[in-house]
Motif scaffolding. Structure first.
Motif, mmCIF file in Angstrom:
data_model
loop_
_atom_site.group_PDB
_atom_site.id
_atom_site.type_symbol
_atom_site.label_atom_id
_atom_site.label_comp_id
_atom_site.label_asym_id
_atom_site.label_seq_id
_atom_site.Cartn_x
_atom_site.Cartn_y
_atom_site.Cartn_z
ATOM 1 N N GLY A 15 0.646 -1.201 0.101
ATOM 2 C CA GLY A 15 -0.002 0.028 0.106
ATOM 3 C C GLY A 15 0.762 1.302 -0.070
ATOM 4 O O GLY A 15 2.055 1.164 0.203
ATOM 5 N N ALA A 16 0.132 2.526 -0.084
ATOM 6 C CA ALA A 16 0.873 3.570 -0.082
ATOM 7 C C ALA A 16 1.568 4.050 1.047
ATOM 8 O O ALA A 16 2.736 4.416 1.075
ATOM 9 C CB ALA A 16 -0.278 4.600 -0.464
ATOM 10 N N ARG A 17 1.054 3.807 2.217
ATOM 11 C CA ARG A 17 1.629 3.992 3.438
ATOM 12 C C ARG A 17 2.920 3.208 3.369
ATOM 13 O O ARG A 17 3.912 3.631 4.018
ATOM 14 C CB ARG A 17 0.812 3.802 4.518
ATOM 15 N N ALA A 18 2.726 1.832 3.297
ATOM 16 C CA ALA A 18 4.087 1.149 3.406
ATOM 17 C C ALA A 18 5.216 1.739 2.322
ATOM 18 O O ALA A 18 6.308 1.540 2.742
ATOM 19 C CB ALA A 18 3.703 -0.357 2.942
ATOM 20 N N TRP A 19 4.791 1.822 1.135
ATOM 21 C CA TRP A 19 5.789 2.467 0.328
ATOM 22 C C TRP A 19 6.349 3.933 0.748
ATOM 23 O O TRP A 19 7.561 4.315 0.670
ATOM 24 C CB TRP A 19 5.234 2.719 -1.128
ATOM 25 N N GLN A 20 5.473 4.730 1.456
ATOM 26 C CA GLN A 20 6.019 5.974 1.955
ATOM 27 C C GLN A 20 7.052 5.732 3.068
ATOM 28 O O GLN A 20 8.219 6.162 2.916
ATOM 29 C CB GLN A 20 4.965 6.716 2.410
ATOM 30 N N GLN A 21 6.883 4.823 3.889
ATOM 31 C CA GLN A 21 7.803 4.233 4.916
ATOM 32 C C GLN A 21 9.043 3.871 4.192
ATOM 33 O O GLN A 21 10.230 3.946 4.687
ATOM 34 C CB GLN A 21 7.101 3.487 5.850
ATOM 35 N N ARG A 22 8.974 2.808 3.172
ATOM 36 C CA ARG A 22 9.994 2.344 2.592
ATOM 37 C C ARG A 22 11.024 3.258 1.992
ATOM 38 O O ARG A 22 12.251 3.493 1.988
ATOM 39 C CB ARG A 22 9.431 1.296 1.504
ATOM 40 N N VAL A 23 10.309 4.206 1.470
ATOM 41 C CA VAL A 23 11.126 5.325 0.571
ATOM 42 C C VAL A 23 11.859 6.190 1.449
ATOM 43 O O VAL A 23 13.122 6.533 1.547
ATOM 44 C CB VAL A 23 10.009 6.360 -0.107
ATOM 45 N N ALA A 24 11.139 6.535 2.626
ATOM 46 C CA ALA A 24 11.934 7.353 3.985
ATOM 47 C C ALA A 24 13.184 6.812 4.456
ATOM 48 O O ALA A 24 14.064 7.234 4.657
ATOM 49 C CB ALA A 24 11.149 7.339 4.941
ATOM 50 N N GLY A 25 13.266 5.364 4.367
ATOM 51 C CA GLY A 25 14.332 4.680 4.622
ATOM 52 C C GLY A 25 15.394 4.358 3.698
ATOM 53 O O GLY A 25 16.665 3.577 3.911
ATOM 54 N N LEU A 26 15.380 4.795 2.469
ATOM 55 C CA LEU A 26 16.342 4.595 1.319
ATOM 56 C C LEU A 26 17.434 5.525 1.486
ATOM 57 O O LEU A 26 17.272 6.633 1.631
ATOM 58 C CB LEU A 26 15.468 4.439 -0.074
ATOM 59 N N PRO A 27 18.653 4.956 0.985
ATOM 60 C CA PRO A 27 19.895 5.935 1.015
ATOM 61 C C PRO A 27 19.939 6.496 -0.177
ATOM 62 O O PRO A 27 20.670 6.275 -1.149
ATOM 63 C CB PRO A 27 20.843 4.753 1.177
ATOM 64 N N LEU A 28 18.836 7.570 -0.479
ATOM 65 C CA LEU A 28 18.873 8.509 -1.541
ATOM 66 C C LEU A 28 19.048 9.575 -1.192
ATOM 67 O O LEU A 28 18.573 10.435 -0.077
ATOM 68 C CB LEU A 28 17.529 8.271 -2.397
ATOM 69 N N ALA A 29 19.215 10.565 -2.061
ATOM 70 C CA ALA A 29 19.630 11.858 -1.983
ATOM 71 C C ALA A 29 19.267 12.819 -3.300
ATOM 72 O O ALA A 29 19.016 12.119 -4.258
ATOM 73 C CB ALA A 29 21.013 12.497 -1.540
ATOM 74 N N GLY A 30 18.909 13.818 -3.113
ATOM 75 C CA GLY A 30 18.875 14.951 -4.245
ATOM 76 C C GLY A 30 17.362 14.412 -5.065
ATOM 77 O O GLY A 30 16.354 13.961 -4.658
ATOM 78 N N LEU A 31 17.843 14.358 -6.605
ATOM 79 C CA LEU A 31 16.762 14.126 -7.364
ATOM 80 C C LEU A 31 16.170 12.691 -7.480
ATOM 81 O O LEU A 31 15.130 12.081 -7.708
ATOM 82 C CB LEU A 31 16.882 14.729 -8.671
ATOM 83 N N ALA A 32 17.075 11.861 -7.101
ATOM 84 C CA ALA A 32 17.008 10.409 -7.073
ATOM 85 C C ALA A 32 15.708 10.229 -5.780
ATOM 86 O O ALA A 32 14.834 9.275 -6.048
ATOM 87 C CB ALA A 32 18.049 9.632 -6.655
ATOM 88 N N ARG A 33 15.838 10.945 -4.644
ATOM 89 C CA ARG A 33 14.961 10.770 -3.680
ATOM 90 C C ARG A 33 13.576 11.530 -4.051
ATOM 91 O O ARG A 33 12.672 10.825 -3.988
ATOM 92 C CB ARG A 33 15.655 11.502 -2.512
ATOM 93 N N GLN A 34 13.568 12.653 -4.892
ATOM 94 C CA GLN A 34 12.216 13.191 -5.069
ATOM 95 C C GLN A 34 11.532 12.360 -6.137
ATOM 96 O O GLN A 34 10.519 12.076 -6.154
ATOM 97 C CB GLN A 34 12.718 14.651 -5.824
ATOM 98 N N LEU A 35 12.383 11.571 -7.163
ATOM 99 C CA LEU A 35 11.839 10.561 -7.863
ATOM 100 C C LEU A 35 11.084 9.460 -7.141
ATOM 101 O O LEU A 35 9.851 9.303 -7.311
ATOM 102 C CB LEU A 35 12.641 9.794 -9.012
ATOM 103 N N ALA A 36 11.733 8.759 -6.001
ATOM 104 C CA ALA A 36 11.099 8.020 -5.544
ATOM 105 C C ALA A 36 9.826 8.465 -4.524
ATOM 106 O O ALA A 36 8.875 7.998 -4.418
ATOM 107 C CB ALA A 36 12.162 7.430 -4.289
ATOM 108 N N ARG A 37 10.203 9.581 -4.104
ATOM 109 C CA ARG A 37 8.845 10.200 -3.426
ATOM 110 C C ARG A 37 7.761 10.755 -4.206
ATOM 111 O O ARG A 37 6.546 10.612 -3.534
ATOM 112 C CB ARG A 37 9.286 11.677 -2.532
ATOM 113 N N ASN A 38 7.983 10.870 -5.355
ATOM 114 C CA ASN A 38 6.822 11.217 -6.127
ATOM 115 C C ASN A 38 6.162 10.006 -7.155
ATOM 116 O O ASN A 38 5.485 10.239 -8.047
ATOM 117 C CB ASN A 38 7.246 12.412 -7.029
ATOM 118 N N CYS A 39 6.817 9.011 -6.917
ATOM 119 C CA CYS A 39 6.166 7.418 -7.391
ATOM 120 C C CYS A 39 5.243 7.068 -6.649
ATOM 121 O O CYS A 39 5.393 6.931 -5.416
ATOM 122 C CB CYS A 39 7.338 6.888 -7.925
ATOM 123 N N ALA A 40 4.033 6.546 -7.300
ATOM 124 C CA ALA A 40 3.379 5.729 -6.682
ATOM 125 C C ALA A 40 3.680 4.398 -6.685
ATOM 126 O O ALA A 40 3.979 3.666 -7.873
ATOM 127 C CB ALA A 40 1.757 5.854 -6.836
#
Length: 135
Positions: A15-40
């Motif tokens: 689900g969306a909440r699980a993906w939200q938590q998963r993205v928060a824990g990823l070792p990403l920065a900058g635009l790669a993090r923004q890509l992950a945060r804006n994907c469903a």
């Protein structure tokens, strides 16, 4: 090759909440993090994760950023594009969470006995938009 079987996961793990938590824990920065945060989140199996990016944010997608995301997740990533604006992304969920927290804070301020006393005695009012979250 035959497609891999879907991963057995806990209820709502996709689900969306699980993906939200998963993205928060990823070792990403900058635009790669923004890509992950804006994907469903769409679906995943043992080898591939499928995501959906709103069409108006297509500029965030590059093969290099997709590769960074795949490396952080440890699996292949496929990103599709969706014209519909209302897909549940971590960024959207964060905005909704913040709006709810802000509304709750404003309500608490209005209920505060000192604030109520000042309002009654001096005819004061809490200015709309003046409440801010401290975190």
């Amino acid at each position: 090759a035959e497609p891999a079987e879907p991963v057995e996961t806990a209820p709502d793990s996709g689900g969306a909440r699980a993906w939200q938590q998963r993205v928060a824990g990823l070792p990403l920065a900058g635009l790669a993090r923004q890509l992950a945060r804006n994907c469903a989140y769409v679906v995943e199996d043992q080898q591939t994760l499928s995501l959906m990016l709103p069409r108006e944010l297509e500029h965030l997608h590059t093969p290099e950023r997709e590769a960074e995301l795949a490396k952080a997740l440890g699996k292949q990533v496929r990103i599709g594009f969706e014209a519909e604006a209302e897909i549940a992304t971590p960024a959207q969920l964060d905005r909704e969470d913040q709006a709810r927290a802000l509304a709750a804070a404003a309500l608490e301020i209005e209920k505060d006995p000192l604030v109520r006393a000042v309002k009654e005695r001096f005819g004061a009012a809490v200015r709309q938009g003046s409440v801010r979250l401290l975190h």
